[in-house]
Design a protein around this motif. Structure first.
Motif, PDB file in Angstrom:
ATOM      1  N   LEU A  49      18.221  -4.176  -7.031  1.00 22.86           N
ATOM      2  CA  LEU A  49      16.927  -3.524  -7.361  1.00 22.86           C
ATOM      3  C   LEU A  49      16.909  -2.612  -8.566  1.00 22.86           C
ATOM      4  CD1 LEU A  49      15.297  -2.892  -3.887  1.00 22.86           C
ATOM      5  CD2 LEU A  49      15.080  -4.976  -5.396  1.00 22.86           C
ATOM      6  N   ARG A  50      17.952  -2.062  -8.673  1.00 22.76           N
ATOM      7  CA  ARG A  50      18.256  -0.952  -9.821  1.00 22.76           C
ATOM      8  C   ARG A  50      17.784  -1.125 -11.043  1.00 22.76           C
ATOM      9  NH1 ARG A  50      23.942  -0.022  -9.428  1.00 22.76           N
ATOM     10  NH2 ARG A  50      23.270   1.196  -7.721  1.00 22.76           N
ATOM     11  N   THR A  51      17.583  -2.318 -11.624  1.00 26.97           N
ATOM     12  CA  THR A  51      17.247  -2.410 -13.110  1.00 26.97           C
ATOM     13  C   THR A  51      15.668  -3.252 -13.072  1.00 26.97           C
ATOM     14  OG1 THR A  51      18.297  -4.697 -13.101  1.00 26.97           O
ATOM     15  CG2 THR A  51      19.505  -3.085 -13.890  1.00 26.97           C
ATOM     16  N   GLY A  56       5.718   7.413  -4.641  1.00 28.94           N
ATOM     17  CA  GLY A  56       6.376   6.614  -5.684  1.00 28.94           C
ATOM     18  C   GLY A  56       7.695   6.959  -6.003  1.00 28.94           C
ATOM     19  N   PHE A  57       7.802   8.451  -6.029  1.00 25.91           N
ATOM     20  CA  PHE A  57       9.230   9.178  -6.207  1.00 25.91           C
ATOM     21  C   PHE A  57      10.113   8.473  -5.326  1.00 25.91           C
ATOM     22  CE2 PHE A  57       5.921  12.260  -7.664  1.00 25.91           C
ATOM     23  CZ  PHE A  57       6.529  12.392  -9.102  1.00 25.91           C
ATOM     24  N   GLU A  58       9.922   8.673  -3.908  1.00 26.95           N
ATOM     25  CA  GLU A  58      10.729   8.067  -2.905  1.00 26.95           C
ATOM     26  C   GLU A  58      11.176   6.875  -3.199  1.00 26.95           C
ATOM     27  OE1 GLU A  58       9.392  11.121   0.626  1.00 26.95           O
ATOM     28  OE2 GLU A  58       8.323   9.367   0.180  1.00 26.95           O
ATOM     29  N   PHE A  59      10.246   5.721  -3.373  1.00 27.30           N
ATOM     30  CA  PHE A  59      10.386   4.460  -3.859  1.00 27.30           C
ATOM     31  C   PHE A  59      11.507   4.213  -4.893  1.00 27.30           C
ATOM     32  CE2 PHE A  59       9.280   0.754  -6.291  1.00 27.30           C
ATOM     33  CZ  PHE A  59       9.553  -0.276  -5.461  1.00 27.30           C
ATOM     34  N   LEU A  60      11.194   4.960  -6.107  1.00 24.85           N
ATOM     35  CA  LEU A  60      12.357   5.058  -7.133  1.00 24.85           C
ATOM     36  C   LEU A  60      13.735   5.429  -6.707  1.00 24.85           C
ATOM     37  CD1 LEU A  60       9.703   6.437 -10.067  1.00 24.85           C
ATOM     38  CD2 LEU A  60      10.979   4.177  -9.898  1.00 24.85           C
ATOM     39  N   LYS A  61      13.767   6.232  -6.023  1.00 28.15           N
ATOM     40  CA  LYS A  61      15.231   6.827  -5.620  1.00 28.15           C
ATOM     41  C   LYS A  61      15.798   5.715  -4.696  1.00 28.15           C
ATOM     42  CE  LYS A  61      13.781  11.771  -5.764  1.00 28.15           C
ATOM     43  NZ  LYS A  61      13.493  13.019  -5.052  1.00 28.15           N
ATOM     44  N   GLU A  62      14.881   5.077  -3.938  1.00 22.92           N
ATOM     45  CA  GLU A  62      15.478   3.860  -3.029  1.00 22.92           C
ATOM     46  C   GLU A  62      16.098   2.680  -3.804  1.00 22.92           C
ATOM     47  OE1 GLU A  62      16.569   4.112   0.302  1.00 22.92           O
ATOM     48  OE2 GLU A  62      15.974   6.374   0.102  1.00 22.92           O
ATOM     49  N   ILE A  63      15.153   2.363  -4.696  1.00 24.51           N
ATOM     50  CA  ILE A  63      15.462   1.170  -5.515  1.00 24.51           C
ATOM     51  C   ILE A  63      16.845   1.428  -6.527  1.00 24.51           C
ATOM     52  CG2 ILE A  63      13.368   0.153  -5.352  1.00 24.51           C
ATOM     53  CD1 ILE A  63      12.862   0.607  -8.490  1.00 24.51           C
ATOM     54  N   LYS A  64      16.829   2.781  -6.905  1.00 23.68           N
ATOM     55  CA  LYS A  64      18.011   2.937  -7.785  1.00 23.68           C
ATOM     56  C   LYS A  64      19.337   2.968  -6.792  1.00 23.68           C
ATOM     57  CE  LYS A  64      15.749   3.046 -11.283  1.00 23.68           C
ATOM     58  NZ  LYS A  64      15.564   1.991 -11.890  1.00 23.68           N
ATOM     59  N   GLU A  66       0.650  -1.307  -0.037  1.00 25.20           N
ATOM     60  CA  GLU A  66       0.034  -0.170  -0.117  1.00 25.20           C
ATOM     61  C   GLU A  66       0.698   1.452  -0.034  1.00 25.20           C
ATOM     62  OE1 GLU A  66      -1.290   0.467   4.746  1.00 25.20           O
ATOM     63  OE2 GLU A  66      -2.387  -1.061   3.386  1.00 25.20           O
ATOM     64  N   ASN A  67       2.166   1.104  -0.029  1.00 27.74           N
ATOM     65  CA  ASN A  67       2.968   2.489  -0.125  1.00 27.74           C
ATOM     66  C   ASN A  67       4.485   1.941  -0.468  1.00 27.74           C
ATOM     67  OD1 ASN A  67       4.781   1.981   2.362  1.00 27.74           O
ATOM     68  ND2 ASN A  67       2.719   2.510   3.424  1.00 27.74           N
ATOM     69  N   GLY A  68       5.401   2.844  -0.663  1.00 28.94           N
ATOM     70  CA  GLY A  68       6.643   2.461  -1.176  1.00 28.94           C
ATOM     71  C   GLY A  68       7.773   1.830  -0.067  1.00 28.94           C
ATOM     72  N   LEU A  69       7.298   2.170   1.065  1.00 27.59           N
ATOM     73  CA  LEU A  69       8.068   1.446   2.359  1.00 27.59           C
ATOM     74  C   LEU A  69       7.817   0.036   2.444  1.00 27.59           C
ATOM     75  CD1 LEU A  69      10.189   1.764   4.494  1.00 27.59           C
ATOM     76  CD2 LEU A  69       8.420   2.743   6.049  1.00 27.59           C
ATOM     77  N   ILE A  70       6.521  -0.404   2.420  1.00 31.47           N
ATOM     78  CA  ILE A  70       6.127  -1.603   2.422  1.00 31.47           C
ATOM     79  C   ILE A  70       6.567  -2.445   1.161  1.00 31.47           C
ATOM     80  CG2 ILE A  70       4.265  -3.253   2.357  1.00 31.47           C
ATOM     81  CD1 ILE A  70       2.461  -1.213   3.920  1.00 31.47           C
ATOM     82  N   ALA A  71       6.553  -1.665   0.133  1.00 30.89           N
ATOM     83  CA  ALA A  71       7.150  -2.493  -1.164  1.00 30.89           C
ATOM     84  C   ALA A  71       8.508  -2.606  -1.001  1.00 30.89           C
ATOM     85  CB  ALA A  71       6.753  -1.690  -2.417  1.00 30.89           C
ATOM     86  N   LEU A  72       9.251  -1.588  -0.562  1.00 27.24           N
ATOM     87  CA  LEU A  72      10.683  -1.947  -0.463  1.00 27.24           C
ATOM     88  C   LEU A  72      10.971  -2.926   0.603  1.00 27.24           C
ATOM     89  CD1 LEU A  72      13.374  -0.671  -1.589  1.00 27.24           C
ATOM     90  CD2 LEU A  72      13.265   1.178   0.448  1.00 27.24           C
ATOM     91  N   ASN A  73      10.500  -2.935   1.618  1.00 27.60           N
ATOM     92  CA  ASN A  73      10.818  -3.998   2.734  1.00 27.60           C
ATOM     93  C   ASN A  73      10.496  -5.209   2.105  1.00 27.60           C
ATOM     94  OD1 ASN A  73      11.374  -2.343   4.549  1.00 27.60           O
ATOM     95  ND2 ASN A  73       9.424  -2.106   5.576  1.00 27.60           N
ATOM     96  N   LEU A  74       9.500  -5.601   1.287  1.00 33.45           N
ATOM     97  CA  LEU A  74       9.187  -6.808   0.621  1.00 33.45           C
ATOM     98  C   LEU A  74      10.099  -7.242  -0.326  1.00 33.45           C
ATOM     99  CD1 LEU A  74       5.174  -6.389  -0.579  1.00 33.45           C
ATOM    100  CD2 LEU A  74       5.950  -8.099   1.191  1.00 33.45           C
ATOM    101  N   LEU A  75      10.474  -6.329  -1.070  1.00 36.18           N
ATOM    102  CA  LEU A  75      11.764  -6.517  -2.031  1.00 36.18           C
ATOM    103  C   LEU A  75      13.072  -7.148  -1.430  1.00 36.18           C
ATOM    104  CD1 LEU A  75      10.782  -3.531  -4.568  1.00 36.18           C
ATOM    105  CD2 LEU A  75      10.852  -6.275  -4.939  1.00 36.18           C
ATOM    106  N   ASN A  76      13.209  -6.164  -0.243  1.00 38.07           N
ATOM    107  CA  ASN A  76      14.389  -6.385   0.533  1.00 38.07           C
ATOM    108  C   ASN A  76      14.315  -7.986   1.059  1.00 38.07           C
ATOM    109  OD1 ASN A  76      15.896  -4.183  -0.155  1.00 38.07           O
ATOM    110  ND2 ASN A  76      14.982  -2.900   1.495  1.00 38.07           N
ATOM    111  N   GLU A  77      13.517  -8.359   1.721  1.00 41.67           N
ATOM    112  CA  GLU A  77      13.096  -9.485   2.407  1.00 41.67           C
ATOM    113  C   GLU A  77      12.900 -10.681   1.589  1.00 41.67           C
ATOM    114  OE1 GLU A  77       9.877  -8.607   4.947  1.00 41.67           O
ATOM    115  OE2 GLU A  77      11.299  -7.191   6.277  1.00 41.67           O
ATOM    116  N   SER A  78      12.699 -10.508   0.333  1.00 41.02           N
ATOM    117  CA  SER A  78      12.382 -11.827  -0.492  1.00 41.02           C
ATOM    118  C   SER A  78      13.537 -12.419  -0.813  1.00 41.02           C
ATOM    119  CB  SER A  78      11.608 -10.892  -1.769  1.00 41.02           C
ATOM    120  OG  SER A  78      11.526 -12.003  -2.729  1.00 41.02           O
ATOM    121  N   GLU A  79      13.469 -13.621  -0.663  1.00 36.86           N
ATOM    122  CA  GLU A  79      14.551 -14.541  -1.030  1.00 36.86           C
ATOM    123  C   GLU A  79      14.265 -15.323  -2.439  1.00 36.86           C
ATOM    124  OE1 GLU A  79      15.252 -17.294   2.133  1.00 36.86           O
ATOM    125  OE2 GLU A  79      15.379 -15.645   3.512  1.00 36.86           O
ATOM    126  N   SER A  80      12.884 -15.108  -2.925  1.00 41.02           N
ATOM    127  CA  SER A  80      12.761 -15.521  -4.533  1.00 41.02           C
ATOM    128  C   SER A  80      12.913 -14.296  -5.093  1.00 41.02           C
ATOM    129  CB  SER A  80      11.227 -15.672  -4.181  1.00 41.02           C
ATOM    130  OG  SER A  80      10.455 -14.845  -4.072  1.00 41.02           O
TER     131      SER A  80
END
Length: 130
Positions: free
Chosen positions: A76-78, A63-71, A32-46
């Protein structure tokens, strides 16, 4: 195919999930927001999602903050990110492009066009995955 949908509007999320339910073998993860998404991606082992459908206007981390974080993260960058938002603002489009998005779609009020856009995105990435 695995998709991450980052969307705070529950009605919009239900609509997207309903449209994508027409695709067999599609795993849908939501946040429901970028922080939760970022945590899901960081914790994902798949494996990472084949693409992320990202809203821009969300609480906590937009969304802007999320994009900046994944870069900032090598793993996650690609990851392909497609913006799906209500914003028609050309500055938003430009900023997202500078942050490396793969596409920018404005949420349609017309349900036929809305469904068509979601299916266009899914079909494109389904073919790209092959």
């Amino acid at each position: 195919m695995k998709i991450l949908i980052v969307e705070d509007n529950k009605i919009a999320l239900m609509g997207i999930k309903k449209i994508l339910s027409e695709y067999p073998n599609m795993e849908i993860c939501t946040a429901e927001n970028g922080l939760i998404a970022l945590n899901l991606l960081n914790e994902s082992e798949s494996e990472l999602p084949h693409f992320t459908l990202l809203d821009l206007n969300m609480p906590i981390m937009n969304g802007f903050e999320f994009l900046k974080e994944i870069k900032k993260k090598d793993n996650l960058r690609t990851m392909p990110v497609i913006i799906h938002t209500t914003s028609f603002n050309t500055l938003d489009v430009k900023m997202c492009e500078e942050l490396g998005i793969c596409g920018y779609f404005v949420k349609e009020l017309d349900m036929v066009k809305y469904k068509s856009n979601i299916k266009l995105i899914a079909d494109y990435w389904k073919e790209a995955k092959k």
